[in-house]
Write a protein that holds these residues in place. Structure first.
Motif, PDB file in Angstrom:
ATOM      1  N   GLU A  21       3.884 -11.012  -7.979  1.00 41.99           N
ATOM      2  CA  GLU A  21       3.258 -10.939  -5.983  1.00 41.99           C
ATOM      3  C   GLU A  21       4.016  -9.642  -5.064  1.00 41.99           C
ATOM      4  O   GLU A  21       5.017  -9.085  -6.108  1.00 41.99           O
ATOM      5  N   ARG A  22       3.300  -8.549  -3.819  1.00 39.95           N
ATOM      6  CA  ARG A  22       3.838  -8.222  -3.511  1.00 39.95           C
ATOM      7  C   ARG A  22       3.309  -7.818  -2.135  1.00 39.95           C
ATOM      8  O   ARG A  22       2.488  -9.268  -1.557  1.00 39.95           O
ATOM      9  N   ILE A  23       4.428  -8.627  -0.913  1.00 36.33           N
ATOM     10  CA  ILE A  23       3.921  -8.361  -0.012  1.00 36.33           C
ATOM     11  C   ILE A  23       4.918  -7.309   1.093  1.00 36.33           C
ATOM     12  O   ILE A  23       5.494  -6.440   0.403  1.00 36.33           O
ATOM     13  N   HIS A  24       4.293  -7.809   2.736  1.00 30.23           N
ATOM     14  CA  HIS A  24       5.510  -6.649   3.358  1.00 30.23           C
ATOM     15  C   HIS A  24       6.535  -7.130   4.690  1.00 30.23           C
ATOM     16  O   HIS A  24       5.722  -8.479   4.935  1.00 30.23           O
ATOM     17  N   LEU A  50      12.027  -3.146  -0.997  1.00 30.24           N
ATOM     18  CA  LEU A  50      12.320  -1.187  -0.912  1.00 30.24           C
ATOM     19  C   LEU A  50      11.944  -1.246   0.128  1.00 30.24           C
ATOM     20  O   LEU A  50      11.775  -1.732   1.452  1.00 30.24           O
ATOM     21  N   ASP A  51      12.780  -0.003   0.605  1.00 25.35           N
ATOM     22  CA  ASP A  51      12.803   0.752   1.885  1.00 25.35           C
ATOM     23  C   ASP A  51      12.001   0.549   2.792  1.00 25.35           C
ATOM     24  O   ASP A  51      11.982   0.575   3.961  1.00 25.35           O
ATOM     25  N   ASN A  52      10.539   0.776   2.590  1.00 24.18           N
ATOM     26  CA  ASN A  52       9.086   0.811   2.895  1.00 24.18           C
ATOM     27  C   ASN A  52       8.736  -0.464   3.513  1.00 24.18           C
ATOM     28  O   ASN A  52       8.024  -0.699   4.190  1.00 24.18           O
ATOM     29  N   GLY A  53       9.750  -1.491   3.195  1.00 22.46           N
ATOM     30  CA  GLY A  53       9.260  -2.391   3.819  1.00 22.46           C
ATOM     31  C   GLY A  53       8.903  -4.030   2.411  1.00 22.46           C
ATOM     32  O   GLY A  53       7.962  -5.145   2.712  1.00 22.46           O
ATOM     33  N   TYR A  54       8.216  -2.929   1.389  1.00 21.99           N
ATOM     34  CA  TYR A  54       7.815  -4.136   0.998  1.00 21.99           C
ATOM     35  C   TYR A  54       8.643  -5.032   0.119  1.00 21.99           C
ATOM     36  O   TYR A  54       9.452  -4.264  -0.369  1.00 21.99           O
ATOM     37  N   ILE A  55       7.766  -6.079  -0.397  1.00 22.48           N
ATOM     38  CA  ILE A  55       9.551  -6.767  -1.276  1.00 22.48           C
ATOM     39  C   ILE A  55       8.036  -7.533  -2.680  1.00 22.48           C
ATOM     40  O   ILE A  55       6.880  -7.559  -2.243  1.00 22.48           O
ATOM     41  N   VAL A  56       8.392  -7.249  -3.713  1.00 24.24           N
ATOM     42  CA  VAL A  56       7.549  -7.119  -4.823  1.00 24.24           C
ATOM     43  C   VAL A  56       8.991  -8.924  -5.679  1.00 24.24           C
ATOM     44  O   VAL A  56       9.704  -8.446  -5.758  1.00 24.24           O
ATOM     45  N   SER A  57       8.663  -9.991  -5.901  1.00 22.45           N
ATOM     46  CA  SER A  57       9.094 -10.273  -6.862  1.00 22.45           C
ATOM     47  C   SER A  57       7.782 -11.886  -7.132  1.00 22.45           C
ATOM     48  O   SER A  57       6.837 -11.789  -6.661  1.00 22.45           O
ATOM     49  N   ARG A  58       8.018 -12.555  -7.727  1.00 24.08           N
ATOM     50  CA  ARG A  58       7.538 -13.971  -8.056  1.00 24.08           C
ATOM     51  C   ARG A  58       8.183 -14.747  -7.248  1.00 24.08           C
ATOM     52  O   ARG A  58       9.218 -14.379  -6.511  1.00 24.08           O
ATOM     53  N   TYR A  59       7.108 -15.756  -6.656  1.00 18.27           N
ATOM     54  CA  TYR A  59       7.968 -16.826  -5.910  1.00 18.27           C
ATOM     55  C   TYR A  59       7.834 -16.863  -4.104  1.00 18.27           C
ATOM     56  O   TYR A  59       8.107 -17.143  -3.785  1.00 18.27           O
ATOM     57  N   LEU A  60       7.320 -15.355  -4.662  1.00 16.76           N
ATOM     58  CA  LEU A  60       7.387 -15.224  -3.086  1.00 16.76           C
ATOM     59  C   LEU A  60       5.899 -16.087  -1.997  1.00 16.76           C
ATOM     60  O   LEU A  60       6.302 -16.166  -0.875  1.00 16.76           O
ATOM     61  N   PHE A  90       0.501 -14.734   4.867  1.00 19.39           N
ATOM     62  CA  PHE A  90       1.301 -13.630   4.812  1.00 19.39           C
ATOM     63  C   PHE A  90       0.395 -12.964   3.688  1.00 19.39           C
ATOM     64  O   PHE A  90       0.594 -13.889   2.716  1.00 19.39           O
ATOM     65  N   GLY A  91      -0.374 -12.162   3.883  1.00 20.56           N
ATOM     66  CA  GLY A  91      -0.761 -11.127   3.062  1.00 20.56           C
ATOM     67  C   GLY A  91      -0.253 -11.158   1.277  1.00 20.56           C
ATOM     68  O   GLY A  91       0.751 -10.041   1.848  1.00 20.56           O
ATOM     69  N   VAL A  92      -0.653 -11.821   0.130  1.00 20.01           N
ATOM     70  CA  VAL A  92      -0.057 -11.177  -1.222  1.00 20.01           C
ATOM     71  C   VAL A  92      -0.863 -10.528  -2.051  1.00 20.01           C
ATOM     72  O   VAL A  92      -1.681 -10.939  -2.586  1.00 20.01           O
ATOM     73  N   ASP A  93      -0.351  -9.037  -2.750  1.00 20.57           N
ATOM     74  CA  ASP A  93      -0.559  -8.975  -3.798  1.00 20.57           C
ATOM     75  C   ASP A  93      -0.953  -9.059  -4.774  1.00 20.57           C
ATOM     76  O   ASP A  93      -0.139  -9.628  -5.259  1.00 20.57           O
ATOM     77  N   ALA A  94      -1.567 -10.356  -6.152  1.00 18.93           N
ATOM     78  CA  ALA A  94      -1.646 -10.768  -7.132  1.00 18.93           C
ATOM     79  C   ALA A  94      -0.694 -11.533  -7.457  1.00 18.93           C
ATOM     80  O   ALA A  94      -0.237 -12.133  -7.408  1.00 18.93           O
ATOM     81  N   SER A  95      -1.365 -12.809  -5.839  1.00 21.56           N
ATOM     82  CA  SER A  95      -1.111 -13.808  -6.647  1.00 21.56           C
ATOM     83  C   SER A  95      -0.738 -15.093  -7.359  1.00 21.56           C
ATOM     84  O   SER A  95      -1.744 -14.563  -8.726  1.00 21.56           O
ATOM     85  N   HIS A  96       0.224 -15.426  -7.869  1.00 18.28           N
ATOM     86  CA  HIS A  96       0.081 -15.651  -8.295  1.00 18.28           C
ATOM     87  C   HIS A  96       0.442 -15.646  -9.473  1.00 18.28           C
ATOM     88  O   HIS A  96       0.986 -15.823 -10.963  1.00 18.28           O
ATOM     89  N   SER A  97       1.480 -14.566  -9.607  1.00 20.03           N
ATOM     90  CA  SER A  97       2.042 -13.554 -10.682  1.00 20.03           C
ATOM     91  C   SER A  97       3.276 -12.726 -10.076  1.00 20.03           C
ATOM     92  O   SER A  97       3.978 -13.278  -9.806  1.00 20.03           O
TER      93      SER A  97
END
Length: 379
Positions: A325-328, A176-186, A316-323
């Motif tokens: 996931e979201r990072i910045h 995303l343009d605001n720096g967030y990255i959402v994906s599996r396998y981060l 790097f902080g991951v929200d919903a790890s092993h699901s």
């Protein structure tokens, strides 16, 4: 500190995420990363199974450092071909079947690949009504539907599908343009991308390091063995890059570097960890500390494999790890910056180059009797 190329970081992360690499099915990602490391100008070698060692040559080899991240990801394995033509799965790595439900995936067989979807056993509300909301959760409660003529065991077998075939789940990546990255396998391709971005920054800036830096990409971390057999004899300190967890009750954050103080195996090396904290402070890298209760990394596997090295963990902080996931992006840039700072930092515990030695130059920790001396050695 060298400038981190954010566009390169995002591009290489996207490329890594596009290559399926569940533990045990990592040949393709190994080739991609070796090619990229070669392009960046490092000496590259691989172990028999595919762990990658890339050498950034320093002033000397004695007392060298390792920086480690893992390329393998979660996935699944075919456990059984069912009478209805669906496939029972068991997980590769530790993750919930709930995170796999309704996810598109690729099945790798000896004769080719098939696309499919992992579905709960009762997927249709038109058939099962409210039962779809009360059925159990777990890998025995889901099945893989292959997108092919596969209505019974015989037709599935005719496709060349076998017990033990690997399944890779689509990452579903969004940047995303605001720096967030959402994906599996981060976890941990984001760590690998940060490491590659650090290497690029160091090469572009002509950074000189006091000792050799071994950038290592492991391929079996998610199943526990990770860096257990990849450290060379001259390595005395190892920093793992992996995911932190931003869940309730944790101190991790999606920005900056989260420095792991301890995991389920125990505390990380006191002196190496404090050095990383000091480098963050000196280089204005935002950071926080955290402890992970249900977590282990390549550092644990290295020590468990018999390596007598100092270990630390930067995340790097991951929200919903092993699901899903979201990072910045800020966290990945911060990780890359810290890697550059650590690689170039001076060696201060010179005693570590000896496998066994007397206490001359041995480290000191603060006690309640007296503060640590001002010239306390650090790594």
């Amino acid at each position: 500190m060298p400038t981190i190329d954010s566009e390169y970081l995002k591009d290489v992360l996207r490329r890594l995420l596009e290559v399926p690499s569940p533990s045990g099915y990592t040949d393709a990602i190994v080739r991609v990363v070796c090619k990229e490391l070669d392009r960046l100008g490092l000496e590259v070698s691989a172990t028999r199974r595919g762990a990658i060692l890339a050498l950034y040559k320093g002033a000397k080899s004695e007392g060298s450092r390792a920086i480690v991240a893992h390329l393998d990801t979660l996935g699944a394995t075919v456990k059984r071909i069912k009478d209805n033509g669906r496939l029972e799965l068991v997980p590769i790595g530790t993750w919930s079947a709930r995170a796999a439900e309704t996810t598109r995936c690729t099945l790798f067989t000896d004769e080719g690949t098939f696309r499919g979807t992992v579905l709960p056993l009762k997927a249709s509300g038109h058939t099962f009504n409210q039962e779809i909301d009360v059925q159990g959760v777990g890998w025995k409660h889901v099945e893989l539907r292959i997108d092919a003529d596969a209505s019974d065991r015989a037709s599935v077998a005719a496709l060349g599908v076998n017990v033990g075939d690997s399944v890779a789940f689509d990452p579903g990546t969004e940047m995303l343009d605001n720096g967030y990255i959402v994906s599996r396998y981060l976890d941990d391709k984001a760590g690998c991308a940060s490491m590659l971005a650090a290497i690029k920054a160091m090469k572009d800036a002509g950074v000189k390091t006091p000792v050799d830096i071994h950038f290592i990409f492991t391929i079996t971390e998610e199943v526990g063995s990770g860096a257990s057999a990849v450290l060379l004899e001259d390595v005395v300190a190892m920093v793992s890059i992996d995911n932190g967890t931003t869940a309730q009750g944790q101190n991790s954050a999606e920005t900056g570097v989260t420095i792991g103080m301890a995991d389920e195996v125990g505390p990380f090396d006191y002196h190496l960890t404090r050095k990383l904290i000091r480098l963050c402070e000196e280089n204005d890298i935002p950071h926080q500390r955290d402890v992970f209760r249900y977590y282990r990394s390549d550092s644990a596997s290295a020590v468990g494999g018999g390596a007598d090295v100092r270990t630390a963990l930067i995340t790097f902080g991951v929200d919903a790890s092993h699901s899903y996931e979201r990072i910045h992006l800020n966290a990945l840039e911060s990780i890359a910056g810290l890697v550059c700072a650590y690689a170039a930092s001076p060696v201060e515990i010179r005693r570590d180059t000896e496998e066994l030695a007397d206490l001359k130059g041995f480290t000191t920790q603060p006690t309640d009797r007296a503060p640590a001396s001002s010239d306390e050695p650090e790594i």
